[in-house]
Enzyme design. Structure first.
Site, PDB file in Angstrom:
ATOM      1  N   PHE A  48       0.839  -1.200   0.000  1.00 39.00           N
ATOM      2  CA  PHE A  48       0.000   0.000   0.000  1.00 39.00           C
ATOM      3  C   PHE A  48       0.872   1.248   0.000  1.00 39.00           C
ATOM      4  O   PHE A  48       1.738   1.427   0.867  1.00 39.00           O
ATOM      5  CB  PHE A  48      -0.920   0.018   1.215  1.00 39.00           C
ATOM      6  N   TYR A  60       0.858   5.527  -0.069  1.00 41.02           N
ATOM      7  CA  TYR A  60       0.013   6.683   0.224  1.00 41.02           C
ATOM      8  C   TYR A  60       0.743   8.009  -0.002  1.00 41.02           C
ATOM      9  O   TYR A  60       0.176   9.077   0.189  1.00 41.02           O
ATOM     10  CB  TYR A  60      -0.476   6.613   1.679  1.00 41.02           C
ATOM     11  N   SER A  98       4.688   9.208  -2.212  1.00 39.65           N
ATOM     12  CA  SER A  98       5.300   9.226  -3.542  1.00 39.65           C
ATOM     13  C   SER A  98       5.238   7.876  -4.250  1.00 39.65           C
ATOM     14  O   SER A  98       5.402   7.822  -5.478  1.00 39.65           O
ATOM     15  CB  SER A  98       6.755   9.698  -3.449  1.00 39.65           C
ATOM     16  N   GLU A 106      12.742   3.734   2.128  1.00 35.15           N
ATOM     17  CA  GLU A 106      11.878   4.133   3.230  1.00 35.15           C
ATOM     18  C   GLU A 106      12.465   3.801   4.615  1.00 35.15           C
ATOM     19  O   GLU A 106      12.572   4.679   5.477  1.00 35.15           O
ATOM     20  CB  GLU A 106      10.504   3.450   3.082  1.00 35.15           C
TER      21      GLU A 106
END
Length: 229
Positions: A17, A19, A21, A97
């Site tokens: 999932f 949300y 970039s 990330e």
């Protein structure tokens, strides 16, 4: 633990999932992309970034998810097929990330009604047949379909990570966003692009946090451009 009801042990499959970039720039290969919602979470520009959208002196602000009893975060769910593709996607996300303060987390996700409800019948010329007008049908079918929810992997930046900036007055947040820039470009570019993508995907959404920041950031960018002329 199954990540989606259709997942089988015979064929590796993972839903991711996005949300922020990842919506327009996932950076990994996927077999399917669908509009979706993360239940019980809200998108907030609380995470600091000192590489992609800022630096050590002027950290930028990027999105994370915070728990919410009143909101759902909309975005995109990507289905990654095959062990090799999954490994490559996780490696990419770990570098992009996790290396910037995020952690992997499974969240409950549902496809948007426009994606998960039965498609409107199509005529022989490809046009849709429906008793609703286009605008009525679109609004009626937008929103999460939690009758078919599933678990998807995402990345969340908790308040305990070293880059976390947290909430602030919208004016202060917009000023930070307007001033910061990193390896991937200006921070304002990220916020404006995120707002544009969410608006295009979910035209009836009411994301006051994101759209409020978007308005303030646009005013800053417009003022700066006027001052440089």
């Amino acid at each position: 633990m199954h990540l989606h009801p259709s997942t089988s042990t015979a064929h590796a499959s993972l839903w991711i999932f996005g949300y922020g970039s990842l919506i327009w720039n996932p950076g990994f290969s996927y077999a399917e992309r669908r509009k979706a919602h993360a239940r019980g979470y809200a998108r907030r520009m609380y995470q600091g970034n000192t590489y992609h959208r800022g630096d050590d002196n002027l950290p930028g602000r990027v999105a994370t998810l915070v728990e919410s009893q009143t909101e759902d975060a909309n975005g995109v769910a990507f289905r990654v097929e095959g062990t090799r593709a999954i490994e490559e996607a996780l490696k990419h996300l770990n570098e992009r990330e996790v290396g910037n303060g995020y952690v992997f987390k499974l969240v409950r996700v549902a496809f948007d009604l426009s994606e998960s409800s039965p498609s409107r019948a199509s005529s022989t010329d490809g046009s849709s047949l429906s008793s609703y007008s286009d605008s009525e049908e679109e609004e009626r079918r937008e929103g999460p379909d939690y009758h078919s929810s599933f678990l998807a992997l995402t990345c969340i930046a908790h308040s305990s990570n070293e880059f976390f900036l947290g909430p602030a007055h919208p004016k202060e947040m917009a000023a930070q966003i307007g001033a910061a820039s990193g390896k991937a470009g200006p921070n304002h570019e990220y916020v404006l692009k995120l707002a544009e993508n969410i608006r295009a995907l979910f035209p009836h959404t009411k994301d006051s946090h994101l759209y409020g920041l978007e308005k303030r950031v646009r005013e800053i960018v417009k003022r700066e451009r006027r001052d440089t002329v």
